[in-house]
Motif scaffolding. Structure first.
Motif, PDB file in Angstrom:
ATOM      1  N   ARG A 120       0.938  -1.063   0.136  1.00  0.00           N
ATOM      2  CA  ARG A 120      -0.065   0.057  -0.096  1.00  0.00           C
ATOM      3  C   ARG A 120       0.941   1.308  -0.237  1.00  0.00           C
ATOM      4  NH1 ARG A 120      -5.398   0.927   3.596  1.00  0.00           N
ATOM      5  NH2 ARG A 120      -5.081  -1.190   3.727  1.00  0.00           N
ATOM      6  N   VAL A 121       0.486   2.091  -0.724  1.00  0.00           N
ATOM      7  CA  VAL A 121       1.100   3.546  -0.737  1.00  0.00           C
ATOM      8  C   VAL A 121       0.190   4.526  -0.093  1.00  0.00           C
ATOM      9  CG1 VAL A 121       2.174   5.257  -2.145  1.00  0.00           C
ATOM     10  CG2 VAL A 121       2.817   3.053  -2.661  1.00  0.00           C
ATOM     11  N   ALA A 122       0.253   5.264   0.791  1.00  0.00           N
ATOM     12  CA  ALA A 122      -0.501   6.374   1.141  1.00  0.00           C
ATOM     13  C   ALA A 122      -0.521   7.580   0.219  1.00  0.00           C
ATOM     14  CB  ALA A 122      -0.144   6.593   2.838  1.00  0.00           C
ATOM     15  N   GLY A 123      -1.642   8.553   0.631  1.00  0.00           N
ATOM     16  CA  GLY A 123      -1.586   9.491  -0.211  1.00  0.00           C
ATOM     17  C   GLY A 123      -0.309  10.412  -0.238  1.00  0.00           C
ATOM     18  N   ASN A 124       0.470  10.462   0.825  1.00  0.00           N
ATOM     19  CA  ASN A 124       1.695  11.359   1.172  1.00  0.00           C
ATOM     20  C   ASN A 124       2.821  10.379   0.506  1.00  0.00           C
ATOM     21  OD1 ASN A 124       2.350   9.364   3.081  1.00  0.00           O
ATOM     22  ND2 ASN A 124       2.947  10.897   4.545  1.00  0.00           N
ATOM     23  N   GLY A 125       2.648   9.313   0.056  1.00  0.00           N
ATOM     24  CA  GLY A 125       3.996   8.513  -0.445  1.00  0.00           C
ATOM     25  C   GLY A 125       4.527   7.338   0.434  1.00  0.00           C
ATOM     26  N   ASP A 126       4.038   7.609   1.758  1.00  0.00           N
ATOM     27  CA  ASP A 126       4.536   6.561   2.794  1.00  0.00           C
ATOM     28  C   ASP A 126       4.346   5.048   2.341  1.00  0.00           C
ATOM     29  OD1 ASP A 126       5.300   8.645   4.211  1.00  0.00           O
ATOM     30  OD2 ASP A 126       3.855   8.292   5.728  1.00  0.00           O
ATOM     31  N   LEU A 127       5.256   4.260   2.324  1.00  0.00           N
ATOM     32  CA  LEU A 127       5.143   2.785   1.643  1.00  0.00           C
ATOM     33  C   LEU A 127       5.070   1.639   2.834  1.00  0.00           C
ATOM     34  CD1 LEU A 127       5.662   0.798  -0.572  1.00  0.00           C
ATOM     35  CD2 LEU A 127       8.160   1.109  -0.110  1.00  0.00           C
ATOM     36  N   ALA A 128       3.847   0.688   2.672  1.00  0.00           N
ATOM     37  CA  ALA A 128       3.978  -0.406   3.377  1.00  0.00           C
ATOM     38  C   ALA A 128       4.308  -1.409   2.524  1.00  0.00           C
ATOM     39  CB  ALA A 128       2.621  -0.525   4.004  1.00  0.00           C
ATOM     40  N   ASN A 129       5.330  -2.048   3.035  1.00  0.00           N
ATOM     41  CA  ASN A 129       5.862  -3.527   2.291  1.00  0.00           C
ATOM     42  C   ASN A 129       6.373  -4.161   3.269  1.00  0.00           C
ATOM     43  OD1 ASN A 129       5.941  -4.612  -0.413  1.00  0.00           O
ATOM     44  ND2 ASN A 129       8.496  -4.394   0.021  1.00  0.00           N
ATOM     45  N   LYS A 130       6.586  -5.365   2.805  1.00  0.00           N
ATOM     46  CA  LYS A 130       7.190  -6.515   3.472  1.00  0.00           C
ATOM     47  C   LYS A 130       8.234  -6.003   4.590  1.00  0.00           C
ATOM     48  CE  LYS A 130       6.253 -10.107   3.594  1.00  0.00           C
ATOM     49  NZ  LYS A 130       5.139 -10.574   4.782  1.00  0.00           N
ATOM     50  N   ASN A 138       7.999   8.588   3.368  1.00  0.00           N
ATOM     51  CA  ASN A 138       8.235   9.183   1.896  1.00  0.00           C
ATOM     52  C   ASN A 138       9.599   9.803   1.496  1.00  0.00           C
ATOM     53  OD1 ASN A 138       7.961  11.564   3.152  1.00  0.00           O
ATOM     54  ND2 ASN A 138       5.897  11.897   2.450  1.00  0.00           N
ATOM     55  N   GLU A 139      10.060  10.312   2.839  1.00  0.00           N
ATOM     56  CA  GLU A 139      11.678  10.864   2.284  1.00  0.00           C
ATOM     57  C   GLU A 139      12.811  10.213   2.118  1.00  0.00           C
ATOM     58  OE1 GLU A 139       9.898  11.302   5.247  1.00  0.00           O
ATOM     59  OE2 GLU A 139      11.330  11.056   6.938  1.00  0.00           O
TER      60      GLU A 139
END
Ligand code: RUB
Length: 319
Positions: free
Chosen positions: A206-216, A287-288
Motif C-alpha cells: 500500500r502507498v499512502a496519499g503522502n507517499g509513505d510505503l507499506a511493504n514486507k 516518503n523522504e
C-alpha cells in the motif's frame, strides 16, 4: 510449482490467511476470482457475494489491492442473477487484463531507471507468480530491463520467516535467466556500503496519499541503508495500490501475525520453550527515503502529496 485446488471461498480465504497465496497483486486477483466463485456457486445471489466479500477482506489487512478489487467486483453485482453472473465474470476478466497492462507499463517506466551493468537489490517477493504473471511489480522492472539487453545482476533478499526471496524470487529469476545472488535480510547494509548495489527496487502492499510505503517487513531497514549510502530506492507499484483514503503511513494497519511463525521453522521449534516472538508482517517506509514511485503512468517523485494526486482519478481510484 505448488498447485492448489480451491473449491470454495472459505478455502480461498484460508489459503490467503495461511500465506499459501501471497503478495499484494496475487491476493488482489484472488479477491476478484473469489467473488466470481461465490457468484457461480450461488447462481448469482448478491447475499452470497457480500458474504464472500466480507470474509475475503478480513484475511489480510495491509495490502489494499484486495479491498479495492473486491469493492470493484461487488459494485457490478446488480440486477437479476443472470445479469450478476455476466457482469461479475466480465469484470474479473477486465481487472486481470488491467493488472497485466499495469505490469507491462510500469515495467517499461521503471526499466528506464536501470543502467547497463547495475546490480539491483529487491526484497521478499514482488514477482511473476504475484500480480497477473508478467513480473509482479519489482520483477516487472527488472525483467523489462533485462529483456532490453541490459547486463544486470539481482541481489534477492530473503525475508524471515517465510523466506520468499529465496524460495520464490530466486526461482523466478532463474526461470527468466536473470543472473542473481541470494542474500538474507541482515546483509543489505553491508553490500550497499561495500558498493555492490546500485539500485533498490521493492514492491508495495500500500502507498499512502503522502507517499509513505507499506511493504514486507525489512523494507524500511533497506531504505535507511540505501539513504545512508546514496543509493536510489524505488518502489514499483500501480495507481491501484495507491490509497488516497490513507493519508500517511501512520494510518496503515500493519498485520501482526502469530509469533509462532517466527519460532517454528518447517514445524521445528528453533527457539527455547517460553521464548516469545513478534511478527509484524510489514513495515512503513517514510516518503523522504523513497527516490521514486514507479507506476504505470511514469515515475512519481517528491513532493508526493502533490504529485501522486495526478493519479487520483485514474482507474476509478477515488480520494
Ligand atoms: C509480500 C510483499 C510484496 C508486495 C508486493 O508480502 O510485501 O513485496 O506484496 O508484491 P506477503 P506484488 O508475502 O506477506 O503477502 O508486486 O507481487 O504485488
Amino acid at each position: 510449482e505448488e498447485v492448489y485446488t480451491l473449491h470454495d471461498v472459505p478455502e480461498l480465504a484460508k489459503a490467503i490467511n495461511n500465506m499459501n497465496i501471497r503478495g499484494s497483486g496475487a491476493i488482489g486477483i484472488c479477491g476478484v476470482y473469489g467473488i466470481l466463485l461465490a457468484a457461480l456457486k450461488s447462481n448469482g445471489k448478491k447475499g452470497k457475494i457480500l458474504e464472500a466479500a466480507s470474509l475475503l477482506k478480513s484475511t489480510r489487512p495491509t495490502a489494499v489491492n484486495l479491498m479495492k478489487t473486491i469493492d470493484e467486483m461487488v459494485s457490478v453485482a446488480e440486477g437479476s442473477s443472470e445479469d450478476i453472473l455476466e457482469k461479475v465474470e466480465q469484470k474479473a476478466v477486465d481487472i486481470l487484463k488491467r493488472q497485466l497492462q499495469f505490469e507491462y507499463d510500469l515495467g517499461a517506466h521503471g526499466a528506464e531507471l536501470i543502467n547497463d551493468g547495475d546490480t539491483i537489490m529487491t526484497h521478499c517477493h514482488s514477482g511473476a507468480l504475484g500480480g497477473s504473471g508478467f513480473g509482479g511489480r519489482a520483477l516487472s522492472v527488472i525483467r523489462t530491463a533485462f529483456e532490453q539487453g541490459k547486463k544486470i545482476h539481482v541481489y534477492t533478499c530473503e525475508t524471515r520467516p517465510y523466506l520468499q526471496g529465496a524460495r520464490i524470487t530466486a526461482y523466478e529469476l532463474k526461470k527468466f535467466g536473470i543472473p542473481h545472488t541470494l542474500i538474507t535480510d541482515g546483509m543489505s547494509g553491508y553490500f550497499m556500503n561495500q558498493g555492490y548495489i546500485q539500485k533498490v527496487v521493492v514492491g508495495s502492499d500500500r502507498v499512502a496519499g503522502n507517499g509513505d510505503l507499506a511493504n514486507k517487513i525489512g523494507t524500511y531497514n533497506h531504505a535507511l541503508a540505501a539513504k545512508a549510502n546514496g543509493i536510489p530506492f524505488y518502489t514499483a507499484t500501480s495507481s491501484h495500490t495507491i490509497d488516497f483514503l490513507t493519508k500517511s503511513g501512520k494510518d496503515i494497519e500493519v498485520e501482526m501475525r502469530n509469533g509462532d511463525e517466527v519460532v517454528y521453522l518447517n514445524g521445528t521449534r528453533i527457539a527455547p520453550e517460553g521464548t516469545h516472538a513478534l511478527y509484524p508482517s510489514f513495515d512503513i517506509t517514510p516518503n523522504e527515503l523513497i527516490t521514486g514511485i514507479i507506476t504505470e503512468v511514469g515515475v512519481i517523485q517528491s513532493p508526493y502529496d502533490k504529485n501522486l494526486k495526478k493519479l487520483a482519478n485514474y482507474n476509478s481510484v477515488t480520494i
